[in-house]
Scaffold this active site. Structure first.
Site, PDB file in Angstrom:
ATOM      1  N   HIS A 156       0.836  -1.202   0.000  1.00 28.40           N
ATOM      2  CA  HIS A 156       0.000   0.000   0.000  1.00 28.40           C
ATOM      3  C   HIS A 156       0.874   1.258   0.000  1.00 28.40           C
ATOM      4  O   HIS A 156       2.082   1.190   0.238  1.00 28.40           O
ATOM      5  CB  HIS A 156      -0.928   0.023   1.218  1.00 28.40           C
ATOM      6  CG  HIS A 156      -2.115  -0.873   1.081  1.00 28.40           C
ATOM      7  ND1 HIS A 156      -2.057  -2.218   1.378  1.00 28.40           N
ATOM      8  CD2 HIS A 156      -3.387  -0.628   0.664  1.00 28.40           C
ATOM      9  CE1 HIS A 156      -3.243  -2.765   1.157  1.00 28.40           C
ATOM     10  NE2 HIS A 156      -4.062  -1.825   0.721  1.00 28.40           N
ATOM     11  N   LYS A 160      -0.590   4.831   4.536  1.00 29.10           N
ATOM     12  CA  LYS A 160      -1.446   3.881   5.255  1.00 29.10           C
ATOM     13  C   LYS A 160      -0.880   3.636   6.645  1.00 29.10           C
ATOM     14  O   LYS A 160       0.320   3.386   6.803  1.00 29.10           O
ATOM     15  CB  LYS A 160      -1.560   2.566   4.483  1.00 29.10           C
ATOM     16  CG  LYS A 160      -2.595   1.613   5.089  1.00 29.10           C
ATOM     17  CD  LYS A 160      -2.927   0.463   4.145  1.00 29.10           C
ATOM     18  CE  LYS A 160      -3.915  -0.503   4.763  1.00 29.10           C
ATOM     19  NZ  LYS A 160      -5.205   0.152   5.096  1.00 29.10           N
TER      20      LYS A 160
END
Length: 268
Positions: A156, A160
């Site tokens: 990600h 995040k």
């Protein structure tokens, strides 16, 4: 069908903006509220300003006012904020679509309990593709239950804040359930140092963070002489936003109940 009166939580964030754009484009939805955190410099701005549009809906931190006007609240924020919004939704009988990740088990229990009073969909990933992938994993896990090591690798963007991702955990839970186990009993999160030989009964997790990766997930079934990989890659958050709207439509006419995207898509 009457237009769904929808409010968006976390409206100034990346996912919030994508949700606003999706609601404004949907012929069966009306944006009636846009929540942002207290102290945000965007408070008071029009919710459509980032699109160059005037919606007549200003960003606010007044959850009570928003819930008084909305029939649906779509929430992709943080666990603590979502639970505050949940309390307000319960007071105002607002249907909830929750895509927030990082909940603890006691917090998840609060969501399930709320389903006895209001209708809500909770899923760590609203993408149709991801939820079809879950069905593939359920089938594969049963076929590869013996003789194959299972590893879940997710990647990600640098912003995040939780790891492993909610989607990776959902994949692990799906595999564990398909093979008659609890993920709590077999998960291994990262490895470092002298770990010894791999326990074949475990499900391993690895998390990568960098750049602007929206979300990549690969489940590896590693056997002797062969490897099987099932991968889903998100190119944008559009799929999450469209899935959230699909979840809201699913809740229409339902007064109470705790659902997930497998229910929404009829995959159970």
């Amino acid at each position: 069908m009457s237009s769904m009166k929808i409010a968006i939580a976390g409206a100034s964030g990346r996912m919030g903006r994508m949700l606003i754009e999706a609601v404004l484009a949907a012929p069966d939805a009306t944006l009636v509220g846009a929540l942002d955190r207290t102290g945000s410099p965007q408070l008071g701005q029009d919710a459509g300003a980032f699109l160059g549009k005037q919606t007549g809906v200003a960003l606010t931190d007044d959850i009570e006012r928003v819930c008084a006007e909305a029939d649906y609240l779509i929430d992709f924020t943080l666990p603590e904020g979502t639970l505050v919004h949940l309390d307000a939704a319960l007071r105002h009988d607002v249907k909830l679509v929750i895509g927030t990740t990082g909940f603890s088990e006691p917090q998840k229990a609060q969501l399930r309990a709320a389903g006895e009073k209001i209708a809500l969909v909770f899923s760590a990933n609203m993408s149709v593709g991801v939820n079809v992938t879950m069905k593939l994993l359920e089938f594969a896990a049963k076929q590869f239950a013996q003789g194959y090591d299972i590893e879940i690798i997710e990647a990600h963007h640098r912003h995040k804040v939780d790891a492993p991702s909610g989607t990776a955990l959902m994949m692990g839970e799906t595999i564990a359930a398909a093979t008659g186990r609890s993920l709590d009993d077999c998960a291994v999160y990262g490895r470092h140092g002298v770990t010894g030989e791999r326990d074949p009964s475990t499900i391993g997790f690895s998390a990568i963070r960098g750049g602007d990766i929206v979300g990549d997930h690969t489940v590896l079934f590693a056997g002797i002489g062969e490897r099987i990989e099932i991968t889903h890659k998100s190119a944008s958050r559009v799929s999450y936003a469209q899935g959230a709207l699909r979840a809201a439509r699913f809740l229409a006419g339902r007064d109470a109940g705790f659902f997930d995207m497998q229910d929404v898509l009829g995959l159970r």
